[in-house]
Design an enzyme around this catalytic site. Sequence first.
Site, PDB file in Angstrom:
ATOM      1  N   CYS A  75       0.843  -1.206   0.000  1.00  0.00           N
ATOM      2  CA  CYS A  75       0.000   0.000   0.000  1.00  0.00           C
ATOM      3  C   CYS A  75       0.878   1.255   0.000  1.00  0.00           C
ATOM      4  CB  CYS A  75      -0.987  -0.037   1.155  1.00  0.00           C
ATOM      5  SG  CYS A  75      -2.294   1.196   0.952  1.00  0.00           S
ATOM      6  N   HIS A 103      -4.047  -4.728  -0.207  1.00  0.00           N
ATOM      7  CA  HIS A 103      -3.633  -5.217   1.105  1.00  0.00           C
ATOM      8  C   HIS A 103      -3.652  -6.735   1.135  1.00  0.00           C
ATOM      9  CE1 HIS A 103      -3.330  -1.502   3.454  1.00  0.00           C
ATOM     10  NE2 HIS A 103      -4.181  -1.032   2.559  1.00  0.00           N
ATOM     11  N   GLU A 144      -2.677  -8.658   3.315  1.00  0.00           N
ATOM     12  CA  GLU A 144      -3.019  -9.136   4.661  1.00  0.00           C
ATOM     13  C   GLU A 144      -4.517  -9.121   4.911  1.00  0.00           C
ATOM     14  OE1 GLU A 144      -1.775  -6.251   3.864  1.00  0.00           O
ATOM     15  OE2 GLU A 144      -2.504  -4.632   5.149  1.00  0.00           O
TER      16      GLU A 144
END
Lengths: 258, 198
Positions: free
Chosen positions: B77, B178, B180
């Site tokens: 990001c 993202h 994650e």
Amino acid sequence: MLSRRLIPCLDVRDGQVVKGVQFRDHVVMGAIEDLALRYRDEGADELVFYDITASPQGRGVDVAWVERVARLLDIPFCVAGGIRGVEQARAVLHAGADKVSVNTPALDRPALVSELAAEFGVQCVVVGIDSLRDDDGEWRVRAYTGDPDRTQALPRRTLDWVQDVQALGAGEIVLNCMGADGVRSGYDIEQLQAVRAVCHVPLVASGGAGESAHFAAAFEQADVDAALAASVFHAGTVRIRDLKATLRQRGIEVRDDA
Amino acid sequence: MKVVLVDAGGANLGSVHYALGRLGIKARVSGDAAEIAAADRVILPGVGAAGPGMARLRELGLVETLRRLDKPLLGICLGMQLLYESSEEGGVDCLGLLPGRVQRMPAAPGLRVPHMGWNRLQRRTDSPLLEGIPEGAQVYFVHGYCAPVDASCLASSQHGEAFAAVVQRGRVAGAQFHPERSGPFGSRLLANFIEQGS
């Protein structure tokens, strides 16, 4: 193409998920982690956790459960309730939340929104707005809605506030139409349309979802980016997987099933 | 395998750490130049604004450390945006590991900025980094600035214009989305980076 998001909202009180009708009479729905994983597995695109008593009680969010949720989840989640300053927001974000949402504290001190945006970027600053139509026909904001005894009606017009918070640095707005909340008769399309017309950041519809068609109406008629709901998901009246199938059939882009 | 997450004050530091944990990877969180320079894999997470992000790296004395790394580096990001020469966000100079300038995403009617939500990847070049991530895979984005689609772009996404979603140039890689928070496809990208590097 960007998908429309479906967001179960989990109201948190004393470490458990609760749900009330029109913000009153809360019943316990289950443990935070269990519900978070259940909705992830059912296809939720994102989760919102509202610590509904933090703001009325004048305390910050308990970051212990935020961290537990962050360890488990592989979809984004937002935390709201009691975030009154940069340091509280930092604690919640560092515990693993992707976004923070501010409501009453932003009304008390609008500079909070710009402080959060400057520190963390607009993309993780969500402003929640509780709005109700007054007798004169104007939509106006409410503060401290987590506690019915402390809820305040403010003179601020909802449409003005929507514009103000964008100028201050809100990256997303959750519009909770209080008149529709918990009664499952559909989102307040008229109000959402009015807000959409002045809202250039992502807009999340909240309050009133009762069946799949209500979600479709919010996307089709009010062009919202996401729809948030609690009781219909908790009660199993609307299953996210079925809801997505319905929306897909109507040509609304949603995330593929895993 | 020593994996280090750069502690640059990025708000998603914890999330990335946990995502690696779910893959069974123990990562160290560090702001120490020597520890970062000695790592086998370095991840630069980041949520926030470019100005404070670069200021934090300068404060910690990590700018030269990251520029001179000889092991694979993954920016996530804002962390990816900091890999470029500069950013329009606050008009700051960044690390300059990738050519080009990060720019504000233009808003248009029906096109909201920040770009927030699940969007599809269009694959442009095969790479070990994209193994197991099919054309059209949906991943989670939250950003208001983006990098242009150029020679280093492995996969793009589209919000109005196409923009760089996954980039790589030698040992330097980046994900605008993202990983994650992007379900199984995100986990796969992290696993690919750890296992295969650049």
